[in-house]
Design a protein around this motif. Structure first.
Motif, PDB file in Angstrom:
ATOM      1  N   GLU A 105      50.104  13.051  -6.842  1.00  0.00           N
ATOM      2  CA  GLU A 105      50.359  13.875  -5.971  1.00  0.00           C
ATOM      3  C   GLU A 105      49.948  13.908  -4.919  1.00  0.00           C
ATOM      4  N   GLY A 106      48.448  13.456  -4.786  1.00  0.00           N
ATOM      5  CA  GLY A 106      47.325  13.312  -3.631  1.00  0.00           C
ATOM      6  C   GLY A 106      46.067  12.370  -4.142  1.00  0.00           C
ATOM      7  N   TYR A 107      45.923  12.437  -2.773  1.00  0.00           N
ATOM      8  CA  TYR A 107      44.835  11.826  -2.678  1.00  0.00           C
ATOM      9  C   TYR A 107      43.250  11.424  -1.821  1.00  0.00           C
ATOM     10  N   TYR A 108      42.217  11.345  -2.749  1.00  0.00           N
ATOM     11  CA  TYR A 108      41.365  10.842  -2.001  1.00  0.00           C
ATOM     12  C   TYR A 108      41.224   9.778  -1.188  1.00  0.00           C
ATOM     13  N   ILE A 109      40.259  10.141   0.398  1.00  0.00           N
ATOM     14  CA  ILE A 109      39.782   8.656   1.013  1.00  0.00           C
ATOM     15  C   ILE A 109      38.968   8.031   1.699  1.00  0.00           C
ATOM     16  N   PRO A 110      38.710   7.014   1.790  1.00  0.00           N
ATOM     17  CA  PRO A 110      37.067   7.246   1.813  1.00  0.00           C
ATOM     18  C   PRO A 110      36.627   7.471   3.361  1.00  0.00           C
ATOM     19  N   VAL A 111      35.783   8.056   3.667  1.00  0.00           N
ATOM     20  CA  VAL A 111      35.468   8.708   5.071  1.00  0.00           C
ATOM     21  C   VAL A 111      34.292   7.970   5.213  1.00  0.00           C
ATOM     22  N   VAL A 112      33.925   7.571   7.165  1.00  0.00           N
ATOM     23  CA  VAL A 112      32.569   6.750   6.688  1.00  0.00           C
ATOM     24  C   VAL A 112      32.550   7.389   8.174  1.00  0.00           C
TER      25      VAL A 112
END
Length: 659
Positions: A105-112
């Motif tokens: 249903e949704g995603y966490y995305i890696p952030v730099v």
């Protein structure tokens, strides 16, 4: 193939929005840009990328603006970015595959996060919820640090929320220039204070408020808020994504507030949950270091260096598993007088991060110690790959600070030859040459700046110092006449008059401000390094007694460095009259007595140092070494006075073999 809508809210972002939109070109099927009142070229730039630009009257809520973008979105999925972010272009295929998953249903995305100084920025990995299915019931809430995940979980508490490991977003809004330009901290604090009034029990809002208070250096307030955020929060569920960072932030705030014991308790709490969290071990090491629990501190730093790649949910800071911890391990080794071990850790720190110049400074200090041997030259060459003019200047400047004039001059000369032909480089070069009695070369360099309005005073003043050290009083007075006429700062002019003064000239006793005192100390050190102690004594005889008392410890160190032991001891006594419990001064007096081979007196000073600072390993190391010397000297005397006593001979042989 599911369609992706890129949704953004912006205001006056002409300097960065193009980079953001370009990064999503070819993967976003539509771009929705909600503009909240730009007065620059933001909307025009967005339109040039084919964006649907929507004018939105600002309501004081970021969630309202976000939701306006969702109302206009037609894609199956929503990706939301800020203008100071960009998508890694190599992730486009991964993004397409990610949204093709039917059960998520949704995603966490890696952030730099890229932060700090733009010339030498640092990076910190994080993970944020940025990609979700476009459904009418999914909407943002919160006037700042707005969240959409809550509405997804309210609809279905068992919704499958995953991490898109193969996608990366870069965020450079934490660069110093960005933060200062937008006054983000003040803005965020105002919004968050209002949001807490409306949602006083929202732990995530409390966490964000505590974070902004920390950035504003309001550490006590930050601690109180972060404790409220942590209360009752358990690992697991959506909140566990920020729990590790919350614990670390609470430790950092307590460290900054010097509440080390309390910080240690939260470190232990955190590592019990996240046993591979390097940041907590590093900050635990820092806290134990400040508590002078050096053994435990070393163990914590060592542990942080042994841990593997950190999870995105930790938002781990750079260097905690390497150069930052190695540096403190080196400092701890120095506390135990183990300079060779310390050198190894500083070298490890520097090799991992050649921009970490403080480690190089420590290595230079340990290696040089006034020596300019070929061994030192070779060691520096092996440790430091100085392939650029800037690198050569940095090392040359460090050597210059350590008064290693010949080596410093070589590196500075190489920097100038490599194109770094600046006034700073050349004036330092001139001083190095003069200290080696290559006066004509030094003066020739300084002559290049005597008609330069920006560097005139510095060039003339240094010419005067060089000529003063050469006992050329006539030329000193001649070239400083122009400085006298300029009517410069009173303290500076007083120093100029000191070096112009004739031996028996009557002058008032002089006292100086701290910044002016630094200039005078530079002159004194140059005279000492030149071997002209008569000039040093002459200047100090003209200084006010109060100034001498304040700076007596520094004078003691300077004389000790040059093995002028009686002078060093004299100033040590002056300093200890007003600072009887100064560990540094007592230890320094012990060093003086040790060099004078007055071992019993040295023991007394070292014992006094132990009494003053019982937690300092150096005090015990000094005392134990002195006891060893006393034992050896006593046995030598006993064996000499009683050559027929075999016991003394045997004990002496045993002690000599041990040492």
């Amino acid at each position: 193939m599911p369609a992706i809508s890129l949704c953004m809210i912006v205001r006056d972002e002409e300097n960065c929005i193009a980079k953001c939109l370009a990064s999503a070109k070819g993967v976003a099927d539509e771009i929705i840009v909600v503009d909240t009142g730009s007065k620059d070229e933001t909307k025009k730039i967005a339109t040039s990328f084919g964006a649907n630009v929507i004018d939105f009257i600002w309501t004081g809520s970021f969630a309202d603006a976000r939701n306006a973008s969702l109302e206009a979105a037609n894609g199956d999925w929503v990706l939301f970015l800020d203008a100071d972010e960009y998508l890694d272009p190599s992730c486009h295929d991964a993004l397409r595959k990610t949204v093709a998953q039917a059960d998520v249903e949704g995603y966490y995305i890696p952030v730099v996060n890229i932060y700090g100084n733009e010339q030498q920025p640092e990076q910190c990995r994080d993970i944020l919820f940025r990609l979700f299915r476009n459904r009418s019931e999914y909407r943002f809430s919160g006037i700042i640090h707005e969240q959409v995940l809550n509405s997804i979980l309210e609809k279905d508490s068992k919704a499958n929320i995953a991490i898109a490991h193969e996608i990366t977003i870069y965020h450079y809004g934490y660069l110093d220039s960005q933060v200062q330009a937008k006054d983000k901290i003040k803005r965020n604090l105002e919004f968050l204070a209002q949001q807490i009034k409306d949602y006083p029990e929202d732990r995530y809002v409390l966490y964000q408020y505590g974070l902004e208070l920390y950035r504003a250096e309001r550490y006590g307030e930050s601690i109180d808020i972060l404790k409220k955020s942590l209360a009752g929060l358990e690992p697991g569920g959506s909140e566990s994504m920020y729990l590790p960072k919350l614990i670390r932030l609470l430790v950092m705030a307590q460290y900054q507030a010097r509440r080390y014991e309390e910080a240690v308790e939260y470190v232990k709490y955190g590592v019990a949950i996240y046993q591979d969290y390097a940041d907590l071990y590093h900050y635990g090491g820092l806290c134990f270091y400040e508590l002078r629990a050096y053994g435990t501190s070393f163990e914590y730093f060592m542990k942080s260096t042994t841990l593997g790649e950190q999870s995105y949910i930790y938002g781990s800071y750079p260097g905690v598993r390497g150069f930052k911890s190695y540096f403190y391990m080196g400092k701890i080794c120095e506390e135990f007088d183990s300079e060779e071990e310390a050198l190894g850790y500083y070298l490890a720190a520097f090799r991992e991060n050649p921009s970490f110049h403080i480690a190089l400074e420590q290595m230079v200090r340990i290696l040089v110690k006034g020596e300019e041997s070929d061994d030192v030259r070779v060691a520096l060459a092996n440790m430091c790959e100085c392939c650029t003019a800037d690198a050569k200047f940095i090392l040359g400047r460090m050597l210059f600070v350590e008064r290693s004039y010949k080596l410093a001059g070589e590196y500075l000369e190489a920097a100038a030859a490599g194109g770094l032909n600046t006034a700073e480089v050349n004036i330092c070069r001139a001083i190095c040459l003069a200290q080696q009695d290559r006066v004509i070369e030094a003066l020739r360099i300084l002559d290049e700046y005597v008609n330069d309005s920006e560097h005139y005073v510095r060039a003339i003043f240094n010419k005067a110092i060089i000529l003063w050290l050469q006992d050329n009083a006539f030329k000193v007075r001649s070239i400083t006449d122009s400085l006298i006429k300029m009517g410069l700062d009173d303290d500076f002019m007083a120093i100029v008059k000191l070096i112009r003064a004739r031996p028996n000239e009557q002058m008032d006793f002089l006292s100086l401000r701290p910044d002016s005192s630094e200039l005078l100390f530079d002159i004194l050190l140059r005279a000492m390094d030149h071997g002209d102690f008569k000039k040093v004594d002459g200047i100090l005889a003209r200084m006010h007694h109060e100034w001498i008392t304040v700076h007596a410890y520094r004078l003691m160190q300077m004389y000790l460095r040059h093995n002028r032991l009686n002078d060093a001891e004299q100033y040590g006594h002056v300093y200890l009259v007003s600072s009887q419990e100064s560990f540094d001064a007592l230890a320094c007096m012990g060093d003086i007595k040790n060099k004078k081979e007055e071992y019993w007196e040295a023991v007394e000073y070292y014992r006094a140092a132990v009494t003053v600072a019982p937690c300092s390993p150096k005090a015990y190391v000094n005392l134990l070494k002195m006891y060893d010397k006393l034992c050896l000297e006593t046995l030598k005397t006993a064996a000499k006075n009683h050559p027929d006593v075999e016991l003394f001979k045997a004990m002496l042989e045993q002690e000599e073999a041990r040492q």
